[in-house]
Scaffold this active site. Structure first.
Site, mmCIF file in Angstrom:
data_model
loop_
_atom_site.group_PDB
_atom_site.id
_atom_site.type_symbol
_atom_site.label_atom_id
_atom_site.label_comp_id
_atom_site.label_asym_id
_atom_site.label_seq_id
_atom_site.Cartn_x
_atom_site.Cartn_y
_atom_site.Cartn_z
ATOM 1 N N LYS A 135 17.285 12.588 22.610
ATOM 2 C CA LYS A 135 18.631 12.388 22.608
ATOM 3 C C LYS A 135 19.231 12.044 24.155
ATOM 4 O O LYS A 135 20.285 12.357 24.266
ATOM 5 C CB LYS A 135 19.271 13.748 21.943
ATOM 6 N N LYS A 174 25.963 19.797 27.329
ATOM 7 C CA LYS A 174 24.928 19.843 26.508
ATOM 8 C C LYS A 174 23.744 19.333 27.009
ATOM 9 O O LYS A 174 24.262 17.994 27.128
ATOM 10 C CB LYS A 174 25.287 19.854 24.967
ATOM 11 N N LYS A 190 24.763 24.593 27.328
ATOM 12 C CA LYS A 190 23.693 24.980 26.409
ATOM 13 C C LYS A 190 22.510 23.931 27.138
ATOM 14 O O LYS A 190 22.841 22.821 27.269
ATOM 15 C CB LYS A 190 24.109 24.485 25.083
ATOM 16 N N GLU A 193 32.221 16.618 32.446
ATOM 17 C CA GLU A 193 32.341 16.842 31.287
ATOM 18 C C GLU A 193 33.257 17.945 30.702
ATOM 19 O O GLU A 193 34.218 17.650 29.798
ATOM 20 C CB GLU A 193 30.817 17.202 30.718
ATOM 21 N N ARG A 200 15.413 22.385 15.164
ATOM 22 C CA ARG A 200 15.391 21.170 14.664
ATOM 23 C C ARG A 200 14.337 21.534 13.104
ATOM 24 O O ARG A 200 14.701 21.033 12.259
ATOM 25 C CB ARG A 200 14.751 20.046 15.279
ATOM 26 N N TYR A 224 20.609 34.203 18.514
ATOM 27 C CA TYR A 224 19.889 34.544 17.176
ATOM 28 C C TYR A 224 19.706 36.113 17.116
ATOM 29 O O TYR A 224 19.340 36.639 16.188
ATOM 30 C CB TYR A 224 18.905 33.569 16.968
ATOM 31 N N SER A 251 17.324 28.290 20.274
ATOM 32 C CA SER A 251 16.365 28.616 19.408
ATOM 33 C C SER A 251 14.829 28.838 20.609
ATOM 34 O O SER A 251 14.021 29.773 20.276
ATOM 35 C CB SER A 251 16.182 27.590 18.513
HETATM 36 N N1 LIG Z 1 24.027 18.874 17.055
HETATM 37 C C1 LIG Z 1 22.752 19.173 17.150
HETATM 38 C C2 LIG Z 1 22.403 20.855 17.598
HETATM 39 N N2 LIG Z 1 23.360 21.767 17.581
HETATM 40 C C3 LIG Z 1 22.709 22.917 18.226
HETATM 41 C C4 LIG Z 1 21.464 22.804 18.549
HETATM 42 C C5 LIG Z 1 20.403 23.513 19.212
HETATM 43 C C6 LIG Z 1 20.410 24.960 18.863
HETATM 44 C C7 LIG Z 1 19.478 25.659 19.133
HETATM 45 O O1 LIG Z 1 18.080 25.018 19.752
HETATM 46 O O2 LIG Z 1 19.147 26.952 18.988
HETATM 47 C C8 LIG Z 1 21.346 21.294 18.267
HETATM 48 C C9 LIG Z 1 19.982 20.615 18.490
HETATM 49 C C10 LIG Z 1 20.037 19.237 19.085
HETATM 50 O O3 LIG Z 1 20.827 18.851 19.736
HETATM 51 O O4 LIG Z 1 18.875 18.664 18.874
HETATM 52 MG MG LIG Z 2 31.805 14.828 27.211
#
Ligand SMILES: NCc1[nH]cc(CCC(=O)O)c1CC(=O)O
Ligand SMILES: [Mg+2]
Length: 332
Positions: free
Chosen positions: A225, A202, A256, A241, A212, A321, A282
């Site tokens: 993050k 991720k 992701k 990972e 968010r 989505y 998203s």
């Molecule tokens: N645990 C957070 C999480 N789980 C899924 C998404 C994002 C999914 C999306 O943007 O559709 C995020 C956002 C982030 O890491 O800030």
């Molecule tokens: Mg890991």
């Protein structure tokens, strides 16, 4: 060998008709390749549209069950649930994640009660929908997200979700060691059958903005993050990972965001013979919708082409989505 007038290779020959194109098609996209992320909110009979995700809403638990029925009818095998936690239930330590009566647990139980094994429920493990600072874990005075302390809470969150009936636990927090800790706790507590889909690779991405908004963490999050989510520059690290999460007991892994990381999907698929999923996040959804709204492309075609691209890259499935819309297009 080429004759002056006749190329001996005519690759257009098999493309001439729809039936022939269907015969030589190398990859297929079906509704069973789709996982539908849904946002849940407090209330009854409630739909809250999300401005930055046109066409996507938060649903109260009762209406979420109707969406789950839509998914079953369209052939979608699994939902991914995310909560909008009321501001007064957010805290520094994200304790609401451990409340067995929280929105996620109630939503999970409601879908399972109504539909049983007609559809799977995947639940997200991470603290960001519950913390007052919007980070995915516990933070120290400097705002640094603490690894091992967070993992302990995530284990409790995962157990809470499993007790509510979650079929797949999906840790999206990027703490080290959380898959093994969650796997062990699930086994000990009698949830040996519950799967783990690890958000293994991720990335710290600019494509999460509308999400968010949807879970209400955008205004709360200070900073970024980057100390736990991956650097978009790295791919070897993604393989490490994935390797770690598989060794710790993940049943499947995820990359992701999606489209900008198809190379990572392919690299993971080539390196490990396991189900690999991708999350068309998203911001990607919003880009497609913006393009369609601006007349820059045709929505249905953009949706199906991008989703098929994930299959070509080696993904077993895609969180998107657009899942219901795409499933209906594919079923038509
Ligand atoms: N645990 C957070 C999480 N789980 C899924 C998404 C994002 C999914 C999306 O943007 O559709 C995020 C956002 C982030 O890491 O800030
Ligand atoms: Mg890991």
């Amino acid at each position: 060998m080429t004759h002056a007038a006749f190329p001996d290779l005519r690759l257009r020959r098999t493309r001439r008709t729809a039936w022939s194109r269907a015969m030589v098609r190398e990859h297929q996209l079906t509704p069973s390749n789709l996982i539908w992320p849904l946002f849940v909110c407090q209330g009854e009979g409630t739909e809250e549209p999300i401005a930055s995700l046109p066409g996507v809403s938060r649903w109260s638990v009762d209406r979420l069950v109707d969406r789950a029925k839509d998914a079953v009818a369209a052939g979608i095998p699994c939902l991914a649930l995310f909560p909008y936690t009321q501001p007064e239930r957010r805290s520094e330590d994200g304790a609401e994640a451990l409340n067995p009566d929280n929105l996620m647990c109630r939503a999970t139980a409601a879908v399972k009660d109504a539909l049983g094994d007609a559809i799977g429920v995947l639940t997200d493990v991470a603290l960001d929908p519950y913390t007052s600072h919007g980070q995915d874990g516990l933070i120290d005075e400097a705002g640094y997200v603490l690894n091992d302390e967070t993992v302990e809470v995530l284990v409790g969150q995962a157990l809470c979700q499993a007790r509510a009936g979650a079929d797949i636990i999906a840790p999206s927090d990027m703490m080290d060691g959380r898959v093994g800790a969650i796997r062990e706790a699930l086994e000990i507590e009698g949830f040996g059958h519950v799967q783990i889909m690890a958000y293994s690779a991720k990335y710290a991405s600019a494509f999460y903005g509308p999400f968010r908004d949807a879970v209400g963490s955008r205004g709360l999050l200070k900073g970024d993050k980057k100390t736990y989510q991956m650097d978009p520059a790295n791919v070897e690290e993604a393989l490490r990972e994935v390797e770690q999460d598989l060794a710790e007991g993940a049943d499947s892994v995820m990359v992701k965001p999606g489209l900008p990381y198809l190379d990572v999907v392919r690299a993971v698929k080539d390196a490990f013979a396991v189900p690999v999923y991708a999350y068309q996040v998203s911001g990607e959804y919003a880009m497609i919708e913006a393009a369609a709204a601006a007349g820059a492309g045709e929505r249905d075609a953009l949706v199906l082409e991008t989703l098929l691209a994930f299959r070509r890259a080696g993904a077993s499935g895609v969180l998107t989505y657009h899942a219901l819309h795409a499933a209906r297009l594919l079923g038509a």
